[in-house]
Scaffold this motif. Structure first.
Motif, PDB file in Angstrom:
ATOM      1  N   ARG A   1       0.834  -1.198   0.000  1.00  0.00           N
ATOM      2  CA  ARG A   1       0.000   0.000   0.000  1.00  0.00           C
ATOM      3  C   ARG A   1       0.872   1.253   0.000  1.00  0.00           C
ATOM      4  N   LYS A   2       1.941   1.232   0.748  1.00  0.00           N
ATOM      5  CA  LYS A   2       2.836   2.391   0.794  1.00  0.00           C
ATOM      6  C   LYS A   2       3.471   2.642  -0.577  1.00  0.00           C
ATOM      7  N   ALA A   3       3.832   1.564  -1.270  1.00  0.00           N
ATOM      8  CA  ALA A   3       4.404   1.722  -2.603  1.00  0.00           C
ATOM      9  C   ALA A   3       3.387   2.340  -3.558  1.00  0.00           C
ATOM     10  N   ALA A   4       2.142   1.856  -3.504  1.00  0.00           N
ATOM     11  CA  ALA A   4       1.095   2.390  -4.382  1.00  0.00           C
ATOM     12  C   ALA A   4       0.824   3.861  -4.072  1.00  0.00           C
ATOM     13  N   ASP A   5       0.825   4.220  -2.796  1.00  0.00           N
ATOM     14  CA  ASP A   5       0.569   5.615  -2.418  1.00  0.00           C
ATOM     15  C   ASP A   5       1.701   6.532  -2.882  1.00  0.00           C
ATOM     16  N   LEU A   6       2.932   6.057  -2.771  1.00  0.00           N
ATOM     17  CA  LEU A   6       4.069   6.857  -3.236  1.00  0.00           C
ATOM     18  C   LEU A   6       4.015   7.050  -4.754  1.00  0.00           C
ATOM     19  N   LEU A   7       3.663   5.988  -5.479  1.00  0.00           N
ATOM     20  CA  LEU A   7       3.546   6.104  -6.935  1.00  0.00           C
ATOM     21  C   LEU A   7       2.465   7.107  -7.317  1.00  0.00           C
ATOM     22  N   ALA A   8       1.335   7.047  -6.627  1.00  0.00           N
ATOM     23  CA  ALA A   8       0.248   7.988  -6.917  1.00  0.00           C
ATOM     24  C   ALA A   8       0.669   9.413  -6.603  1.00  0.00           C
ATOM     25  N   GLU A   9       1.443   9.588  -5.531  1.00  0.00           N
ATOM     26  CA  GLU A   9       1.903  10.930  -5.158  1.00  0.00           C
ATOM     27  C   GLU A   9       2.884  11.482  -6.193  1.00  0.00           C
ATOM     28  N   GLY A  10       3.761  10.637  -6.698  1.00  0.00           N
ATOM     29  CA  GLY A  10       4.787  11.123  -7.612  1.00  0.00           C
ATOM     30  C   GLY A  10       4.369  11.172  -9.068  1.00  0.00           C
ATOM     31  N   PHE A  11       3.410  10.296  -9.461  1.00  0.00           N
ATOM     32  CA  PHE A  11       3.102  10.173 -10.889  1.00  0.00           C
ATOM     33  C   PHE A  11       1.604  10.199 -11.190  1.00  0.00           C
ATOM     34  N   GLY A  12       0.783  10.436 -10.188  1.00  0.00           N
ATOM     35  CA  GLY A  12      -0.665  10.467 -10.397  1.00  0.00           C
ATOM     36  C   GLY A  12      -1.281   9.105 -10.122  1.00  0.00           C
ATOM     37  N   PRO A  13      -2.558   9.052  -9.741  1.00  0.00           N
ATOM     38  CA  PRO A  13      -3.193   7.773  -9.365  1.00  0.00           C
ATOM     39  C   PRO A  13      -3.272   6.781 -10.507  1.00  0.00           C
ATOM     40  N   GLY A  14      -3.290   7.264 -11.758  1.00  0.00           N
ATOM     41  CA  GLY A  14      -3.420   6.371 -12.905  1.00  0.00           C
ATOM     42  C   GLY A  14      -2.235   5.467 -13.120  1.00  0.00           C
ATOM     43  N   VAL A  15      -1.100   5.765 -12.515  1.00  0.00           N
ATOM     44  CA  VAL A  15       0.067   4.912 -12.689  1.00  0.00           C
ATOM     45  C   VAL A  15      -0.178   3.528 -12.089  1.00  0.00           C
ATOM     46  N   ASN A  16      -1.090   3.451 -11.122  1.00  0.00           N
ATOM     47  CA  ASN A  16      -1.442   2.171 -10.505  1.00  0.00           C
ATOM     48  C   ASN A  16      -2.559   1.451 -11.251  1.00  0.00           C
ATOM     49  N   ALA A  17      -3.118   2.077 -12.277  1.00  0.00           N
ATOM     50  CA  ALA A  17      -4.263   1.486 -12.987  1.00  0.00           C
ATOM     51  C   ALA A  17      -4.067   1.530 -14.495  1.00  0.00           C
ATOM     52  N   PRO A  18      -2.937   1.068 -15.003  1.00  0.00           N
ATOM     53  CA  PRO A  18      -2.711   1.152 -16.454  1.00  0.00           C
ATOM     54  C   PRO A  18      -3.698   0.274 -17.223  1.00  0.00           C
ATOM     55  N   LEU A  19      -4.170   0.790 -18.328  1.00  0.00           N
ATOM     56  CA  LEU A  19      -5.064   0.047 -19.213  1.00  0.00           C
ATOM     57  C   LEU A  19      -4.320  -0.235 -20.515  1.00  0.00           C
ATOM     58  N   LEU A  20      -4.379  -1.464 -20.977  1.00  0.00           N
ATOM     59  CA  LEU A  20      -3.631  -1.865 -22.161  1.00  0.00           C
ATOM     60  C   LEU A  20      -4.591  -2.090 -23.322  1.00  0.00           C
ATOM     61  N   ILE A  21      -4.409  -1.328 -24.384  1.00  0.00           N
ATOM     62  CA  ILE A  21      -5.200  -1.489 -25.604  1.00  0.00           C
ATOM     63  C   ILE A  21      -4.400  -2.341 -26.585  1.00  0.00           C
ATOM     64  N   VAL A  22      -4.996  -3.432 -27.040  1.00  0.00           N
ATOM     65  CA  VAL A  22      -4.335  -4.333 -27.984  1.00  0.00           C
ATOM     66  C   VAL A  22      -5.008  -4.173 -29.342  1.00  0.00           C
ATOM     67  N   VAL A  23      -4.231  -3.751 -30.353  1.00  0.00           N
ATOM     68  CA  VAL A  23      -4.762  -3.522 -31.703  1.00  0.00           C
ATOM     69  C   VAL A  23      -4.243  -4.613 -32.626  1.00  0.00           C
ATOM     70  N   ASP A  24      -5.170  -5.381 -33.193  1.00  0.00           N
ATOM     71  CA  ASP A  24      -4.821  -6.411 -34.177  1.00  0.00           C
ATOM     72  C   ASP A  24      -5.190  -5.859 -35.556  1.00  0.00           C
ATOM     73  N   ALA A  25      -4.163  -5.562 -36.366  1.00  0.00           N
ATOM     74  CA  ALA A  25      -4.387  -4.891 -37.651  1.00  0.00           C
ATOM     75  C   ALA A  25      -4.326  -5.843 -38.832  1.00  0.00           C
ATOM     76  N   HIS A  26      -4.498  -7.136 -38.614  1.00  0.00           N
ATOM     77  CA  HIS A  26      -4.485  -8.072 -39.746  1.00  0.00           C
ATOM     78  C   HIS A  26      -5.592  -7.754 -40.751  1.00  0.00           C
ATOM     79  N   GLY A  27      -6.712  -7.247 -40.265  1.00  0.00           N
ATOM     80  CA  GLY A  27      -7.830  -6.953 -41.155  1.00  0.00           C
ATOM     81  C   GLY A  27      -7.984  -5.480 -41.462  1.00  0.00           C
ATOM     82  N   VAL A  28      -6.943  -4.684 -41.302  1.00  0.00           N
ATOM     83  CA  VAL A  28      -7.042  -3.246 -41.535  1.00  0.00           C
ATOM     84  C   VAL A  28      -7.413  -2.946 -42.993  1.00  0.00           C
ATOM     85  N   ASN A  29      -8.199  -1.929 -43.182  1.00  0.00           N
ATOM     86  CA  ASN A  29      -8.626  -1.518 -44.520  1.00  0.00           C
ATOM     87  C   ASN A  29      -7.740  -0.366 -45.001  1.00  0.00           C
ATOM     88  N   PRO A  30      -6.832  -0.609 -45.935  1.00  0.00           N
ATOM     89  CA  PRO A  30      -5.930   0.466 -46.404  1.00  0.00           C
ATOM     90  C   PRO A  30      -6.662   1.619 -47.066  1.00  0.00           C
TER      91      PRO A  30
END
Length: 814
Positions: free
Chosen positions: A446-475
């Motif tokens: 908890r202390k590590a998470a609080d320090l990260l939020a203090e130094g880099f914002g609360p979102g640093v503890n909640a990263p969201l990963l977007i995965v893009v599969d472009a095999h079917g991309v329309n040029p």
């Protein structure tokens, strides 16, 4: 069933050593199987088929070998200089270097080292390399600088920095204590130099530790309650012994199951908690009936009658608990299903042990089953040979039910309005799964998470990963043309690759337009430019409801990008996986609640041949569950009176699991209390000639007298059973992990509300108010419902006829 159970109880009494030895052999064999076959438990709460899990599959197919980001054994090592100072200080720099070196030198296998090292140095190098790579792909330098800033590892004031790496373990739930200890030892190096050093991440969670003191406290309190109930040292030990044997076998079976199934590490804790509580209670009910029957019958017959009558109720009550727990499978959530099955199996074994081993122990004790009497307790003579209180004529149960008889409307109003008001905080219920951000404030995670939020914002503890599969991309997609024009086809390697890169950049731009996203950026592109990983940093913590809104916004945005470009996009990462699980659990809860309440009403109709008794029982169950939820929210989420030092969201699967457990236990008390009332009602009504459908003072009197007498006979035992169960559950607040503490607290409160407010307040009050309507049922419904003799009435009648016949034979002249 009662007749069969009578034979089983009598046989167990007479063949005591066979039964006891058989159960001990089963216990030892179960322990042997567990030791030989058990494997480690997992800390996962994954659900297959959720959008985040499906996105992980896409990630794995396009980036093979990168592992499951949701279970990767990653560690965040956070450094903080004292207030007003910076990590760039020479002494602090040397301490950080020594700390990092210690981890490198003492961990045999370490992965994910791209961001591992002294954050002051690594952060600058990482940002410089990122700017170069992104500008080579055609990204404007200004945008590349923003990307680099977003992944910085040193705060703007240079006071807080962090580094990351992964243990060499396959996943976060198989990290060894030795590996964690290396990190702990390294942290002490930095602390000795005056730095604050904390560690968190999925790979650095505390292993599950279960204090045996919880079980010992629960058993100790149960023993004291049994002493007060029976006033006998001998009798008070028997329910403890049978419960321990039943729970032991159940727990060993759960450990053995890990050889074939990945079970969550909370599973055995819940199985032991529930199995111990019901095991003691079921033995208590049978033992109490044995004491009553022993006053007029020999030991074997008394044991048979106790198992045939009270044992029938135990079987029915145990069946309702079993069904309620197994029904968790209907939610379609794997880890929850196995929790329910494990607890249900432990309950099943506890019922079998109570029905067979308890009468066997009674056979061993024989006439000394109630030896070691405590003076002045449970009707035994007190000091100076003064007679103790006559429990039949003067008792708290009789006094209370007579009070309810005088003021039924008042009691009903107080219970309904009181528990209804207590349920109100449920409207503010927030749910989440265990994470660093909601760990106990005293932990390094908890202390590590609080320090990260203090130094880099609360979102640093909640990263969201977007995965893009472009095999079917329309040029030829119109929206991609400006991006493709900025990327030379030769540099991209072809038109398809050019379109894919353009779709990645377009996805990033659209993600950055979602309200609440601090920054989105490409962090990885596969070798053939057909897929990309995009990091979206939200403006909220993992358990913040606002972060859930951001995730939904990103998913809606991704659908629009898919339609416009032809790519396939998924949102995943640990935060997204946990959010999906929480939502799945919340959506499954109303369906499950409807199933168990409907099941309760149907089962109780079959047992009690009444419409109103089941309806009152079902509504009462909803009130007790709602009040328990409300009080749990007040204490553990809202921090009422500062009773817990780390208030936060409620564990996601607690509500649905608690509904199942509380339903089963509520039906236990309903059955044990109301069967006594119905038993008396049928006898009194039979004496008055029945008078079906007539407005009769005699029948009204029968309802009221049966309610009083049934309550008087059942209240003492039900009170003892409820106190035992509450004690067992509340004792688990002594556990080190918060979510186990919340489970124990919530279940204890639920039993308290249900046993003492609903079953002992609302139920008798409504019976007095309803009068003859209490036991009314349409004749057509009575005909189609199966007959279930839970009271053992037929057995008693047959036994009485047999005894009368024997007495008649003895009176005949020779």
């Amino acid at each position: 069933m009662a007749k069969l159970l009578y034979k089983l109880g009598r046989w167990s009494y007479l063949h005591k050593w066979r039964v006891i030895v058989a159960w001990l052999i089963i216990l030892v064999a179960s322990a042997g199987a567990a030791v030989s076959l058990m494997r480690p438990f997992t800390s996962e709460f994954a659900i297959s088929g959720t959008p985040a899990i499906e996105a992980l599959d896409t990630l794995d197919s396009n980036f093979p070998g990168e592992g499951d980001v949701a279970t990767a054994p990653g560690v965040n090592l956070v450094f903080a200089a004292p207030e007003g100072e910076q990590l760039t200080n020479d002494a602090y720099m040397a301490a950080i270097d020594e700390t990092v070196a210690y981890i490198e030198d003492n961990l045999a296998d370490i992965r994910g080292t791209d961001r591992f090292g002294n954050p002051v140095v690594v952060s600058d190098e990482l940002q410089r390399m990122l700017v170069e790579q992104m500008t080579e792909l055609g990204l404007p330098e200004e945008a590349a600088q923003k990307d680099a800033y977003n992944v910085r590892m040193l705060s703007d004031d240079a006071r807080i920095g962090y580094t990351t790496f992964e243990f060499g373990a396959e996943s976060n739930f198989v990290v060894t204590d030795e590996e964690r200890q290396v990190v702990h030892d390294a942290m002490e190096i930095g602390r000795a130099a005056g730095l604050e050093v904390e560690a968190g991440g999925a790979g650095f969670g505390d292993p599950i530790e279960v204090n045996t003191t919880s079980e010992l406290i629960g058993i100790g309190i149960a023993f004291l309650v049994l002493l007060v109930t029976f006033g006998s040292l001998a009798a008070s030990t028997m329910p403890i012994i049978t419960a321990v044997v039943g729970v032991g076998i159940g727990a060993m079976a759960v450990l053995t199951t890990t050889h074939w199934v990945d079970l969550n590490d909370v599973t055995p804790v819940l199985a032991v908690m529930i199995g111990l509580a019901v095991g003691i209670d079921y033995a208590l009910f049978i033992l109490s009936r044995f004491r009553q029957e022993r006053a007029s019958l020999p030991g074997p017959e008394a044991a048979g009658m106790a198992v045939g009558t009270a044992g029938s109720s135990v079987v029915f009550a145990g069946t309702t608990v079993f069904v309620a727990l197994v029904a968790l499978v209907l939610a379609g959530i794997e880890f929850l299903s196995w929790m329910g099955i494990a607890a249900a199996f432990t309950v099943f074994v506890s019922v079998l042990v109570a029905l067979t081993m308890l009468p066997a122990l009674l056979g061993v004790w024989s006439d000394k089953a109630f030896a070691g009497k405590i003076p002045g307790v449970a009707g035994h003579p007190g000091p100076g040979d003064r007679p103790a209180k006559d429990l039949d004529k003067r008792s708290m149960g009789r006094s209370w039910v007579n009070f309810v008889r005088r003021f039924p409307a008042v009691v009903m109003a107080v219970v309904v309005l009181g528990l209804g008001a207590m349920s109100y905080p449920v409207l503010g219920l927030e749910m989440a799964l265990p994470a660093d951000t909601n760990s106990n404030k005293d932990t390094t995670q908890r202390k590590a998470a609080d320090l990260l939020a203090e130094g880099f914002g609360p979102g640093v503890n909640a990263p969201l990963l977007i995965v893009v599969d472009a095999h079917g991309v329309n040029p030829d997609a119109e929206i991609l043309q400006p991006y493709m024009a900025a990327i030379p086809e030769e540099q991209a390697g072809g038109r398809a690759e050019q379109a894919a890169l353009a779709s990645f950049l377009y996805t990033v731009g659209q993600a950055n337009s979602v309200n609440g996203v601090v920054h989105a950026q490409i962090i990885s592109v596969n070798d053939d430019f057909t897929a990309a990983q995009i990091l979206a940093t939200p403006d909220g913590a993992p358990d913040d409801p606002y972060t859930l809104d951001i995730a939904h916004g990103l998913r809606e945005n991704n659908l629009q990008v898919e339609d416009a470009t032809g790519v396939t996009i998924g949102l995943t990462g640990l935060t997204a996986v946990q959010m999906d699980i929480t939502e799945e659990l919340a959506e499954a809860m109303p369906l499950y609640l409807g199933i168990v309440v409907g099941l309760a009403i149907i089962l109780l109709m079959v047992v009690f041949r009444s419409i109103m008794v089941p309806l009152v029982a079902g509504l009462g169950f909803l009130l007790s569950v709602g009040a328990a939820f409300g009080f749990t929210v007040l204490v553990w989420q809202d921090g009422l009176f500062g009773l817990v030092n780390t208030p936060g969201p409620i564990l996601s699967f607690l509500p649905i699991f608690m509904i199942g457990v509380t339903f089963g236990l509520a039906m236990d008390y309903q059955v044990f209390l109301v069967t006594r009332m119905r038993e008396h009602y049928l006898k009194l009504r039979g004496q008055d000639g029945g008078q079906d459908g007539a407005e009769s003072d005699a029948e009204l009197r029968a309802v009221e007298e049966a309610t009083v007498e049934g309550f008087r006979q059942g209240a003492r035992v039900v009170t003892a059973a409820a106190i035992i169960m509450i004690a067992v559950f509340i004792a688990f607040i002594n556990q080190p992990l918060p979510f186990i503490q919340i489970f124990g607290f919530a279940l204890g409160v639920a039993v308290f509300f249900d046993a003492f407010f609903i079953r002992m307040g609302l139920v008798p009050a409504t019976m007095f108010l309803l009068g003859r309507s209490t036991w009314w049922m349409p004749k057509w419904l009575d005909r189609i419902l199966p007959e279930v003799d839970v009271e053992g009435t037929e057995l008693e009648e047959q036994f009485e006829d047999h005894q009368d016949h024997q007495n008649h034979q003895e009176l005949q002249p020779a």
